[in-house]
Design a protein around this motif. Sequence first.
Motif, short mmCIF file in Angstrom:
data_model
loop_
_atom_site.label_atom_id
_atom_site.label_comp_id
_atom_site.label_asym_id
_atom_site.label_seq_id
_atom_site.Cartn_x
_atom_site.Cartn_y
_atom_site.Cartn_z
N VAL A 55 -3.08 2.61 10.34
CA VAL A 55 -4.40 3.00 10.85
C VAL A 55 -5.14 1.75 11.30
N GLY A 56 -5.64 1.77 12.54
CA GLY A 56 -6.31 0.58 13.06
C GLY A 56 -5.39 -0.60 13.24
N GLY A 57 -4.07 -0.37 13.21
CA GLY A 57 -3.10 -1.44 13.42
C GLY A 57 -2.67 -2.16 12.17
N SER A 58 -3.40 -2.00 11.05
CA SER A 58 -3.05 -2.79 9.86
C SER A 58 -3.24 -2.07 8.53
N GLU A 59 -3.95 -0.95 8.51
CA GLU A 59 -4.32 -0.34 7.23
C GLU A 59 -3.44 0.85 6.89
N SER A 60 -3.07 0.94 5.62
CA SER A 60 -2.20 2.00 5.14
C SER A 60 -2.96 3.31 4.97
N PRO A 61 -2.48 4.43 5.56
CA PRO A 61 -3.13 5.71 5.31
C PRO A 61 -3.05 6.11 3.84
N SER A 62 -2.00 5.69 3.16
CA SER A 62 -1.86 6.01 1.74
C SER A 62 -2.96 5.33 0.93
N PHE A 63 -3.20 4.06 1.21
CA PHE A 63 -4.27 3.36 0.49
C PHE A 63 -5.64 3.94 0.84
N LEU A 64 -5.86 4.19 2.11
CA LEU A 64 -7.16 4.73 2.53
C LEU A 64 -7.44 6.09 1.89
N SER A 65 -6.38 6.83 1.58
CA SER A 65 -6.54 8.18 1.04
C SER A 65 -7.10 8.20 -0.37
N TRP A 66 -6.79 7.19 -1.18
CA TRP A 66 -7.07 7.26 -2.63
C TRP A 66 -8.02 6.18 -3.12
N ASN A 67 -8.69 5.47 -2.24
CA ASN A 67 -9.47 4.31 -2.70
C ASN A 67 -10.87 4.19 -2.13
N ARG A 68 -11.43 5.29 -1.63
CA ARG A 68 -12.83 5.23 -1.20
C ARG A 68 -13.73 5.11 -2.44
N ASN A 69 -14.98 4.77 -2.18
CA ASN A 69 -16.00 4.68 -3.23
C ASN A 69 -15.64 3.68 -4.32
N LYS A 70 -15.02 2.55 -3.90
CA LYS A 70 -14.66 1.50 -4.85
C LYS A 70 -15.06 0.14 -4.28
N ARG A 71 -15.30 -0.79 -5.19
CA ARG A 71 -15.43 -2.20 -4.82
C ARG A 71 -14.18 -2.93 -5.27
N SER A 72 -13.71 -3.85 -4.46
CA SER A 72 -12.45 -4.54 -4.76
C SER A 72 -12.69 -6.02 -5.07
N ILE A 73 -11.98 -6.46 -6.10
CA ILE A 73 -11.88 -7.88 -6.39
C ILE A 73 -10.41 -8.19 -6.61
N ALA A 74 -9.90 -9.24 -5.99
CA ALA A 74 -8.47 -9.57 -6.04
C ALA A 74 -8.29 -10.85 -6.84
N LEU A 75 -7.62 -10.74 -7.98
CA LEU A 75 -7.53 -11.85 -8.92
C LEU A 75 -6.10 -12.07 -9.40
N ASN A 76 -5.82 -13.28 -9.85
CA ASN A 76 -4.55 -13.63 -10.48
C ASN A 76 -4.67 -13.33 -11.97
N LEU A 77 -4.10 -12.21 -12.41
CA LEU A 77 -4.27 -11.79 -13.80
C LEU A 77 -3.59 -12.71 -14.80
N LYS A 78 -2.71 -13.60 -14.33
CA LYS A 78 -2.04 -14.53 -15.22
C LYS A 78 -2.86 -15.78 -15.50
N SER A 79 -3.97 -15.95 -14.79
CA SER A 79 -4.82 -17.12 -14.97
C SER A 79 -5.67 -16.98 -16.23
N PRO A 80 -5.66 -17.98 -17.12
CA PRO A 80 -6.50 -17.91 -18.32
C PRO A 80 -7.99 -17.76 -18.00
N ARG A 81 -8.47 -18.45 -16.96
CA ARG A 81 -9.88 -18.35 -16.60
C ARG A 81 -10.21 -16.95 -16.08
N VAL A 82 -9.29 -16.37 -15.29
CA VAL A 82 -9.51 -15.01 -14.80
C VAL A 82 -9.59 -14.04 -15.97
#
Length: 408
Positions: A55-82
Amino acid sequence: MEKALEGIKVLDFSHLLQGPFATQLLGDMGADIVKIERAGTGDMFRGMTFFNKWVGGSESPSFLSWNRNKRSIALNLKSPRVREIIMEMAKDADVVVQNFRPGVMEKLGYGYEDFRAVNERIIYCSGSGYGESGPYVSRPGQDMLIQGLTGVAAATGRADQPPVPLGAGMPDQLGAMNMVYAILSAIIWRHKSGKGQKIEVNLMAGMMAHLNQEYVSVLNLDQDFERPNSGIGHPGAEAPFGIYATKDGRYVSIAMSPFGHLMRTLGAEELLRYDSRDQLYSKRDEIWEEVNKVTLTFDCDPLLEILLEADVWTAEVKDFRSATQDPQVVHLGLMTSYEHPIAGTVKCVGPAVRMSETPAEISRPAPMIGQHGQDILAEHGIDAAEIEALIASGDMTIQTKENTKARS
């Protein structure tokens, strides 16, 4: 208007379908869903699509289907500080949702006891394929695998063909519903008791619970289902229950309709010779063939008009595209859309429930990877310098329109 779940904060570690659909449903009702994704790649569904199109050349319809009404933060969960930051976020959170394989979150330091140590009122919902112990605990748990293991694939299709998977990911979606009802029950219990708790949901148990009619029948009648060789709509059903063709290449479904009444309505009184309970089951394939010959003499619309006038339980069989134009779908306003910064206008199905005082709504598009990371961290006292350091180290990533590439 006020939302039913306004003030409820969810830390959402989930990916693919089961967990994200559950948290989207909570978000539709006003919960603040903070989607914690993997730094760099984000949710696995971002890299999956249908038809090899985006969708729009880059976005997955599967992701768009199940993830509205959310805020995203992308983190390295293995980091002690994270981990320190996430545990700080957890202090004022209400719910944690995750659907990694059993043991993964505990190994990373994000198990129930880890969150409970900083917030005794936390509700921790864990989704898996087969539960958190037992002989299948280390197996991948995926929707189609569950369909095969629980009997629904073997009960679908015609007897002369292999078992047929369903045309949609129902075990995952039923798992999401089980997550939601368990989370809401836990929130009510916490309101009464002041206590949080751990919730375990798995796809196998959820699918089997929703197949209870079939299991009760097999176990108590001591007979296995045998798939029909025709368009009968359930392996345990008698005729006429099924799907029938019409002269113009369309199809109608006919549900629990008295056989004699149906035959008289169709002008096929000669088929009344089959009108006994024994024959309607034992000769169901033969009966289906005879009824199908009758329906093939009608075009779809005139057939539906005749049957509905006689109060026969019937409806047209539609594909996804034509279903969106169904007059009842239009009347209910089920189809809607939202604007996405990269995908543009995303057409979708809106919330399924209507509430007079606290209506569900789409207030945010599905987020870009880590789109809200800076705001979320700032809300928890992380200053701009540390946020920049996290980005520079790769422990946090933020997708923008400018750094998004079209997929080939």
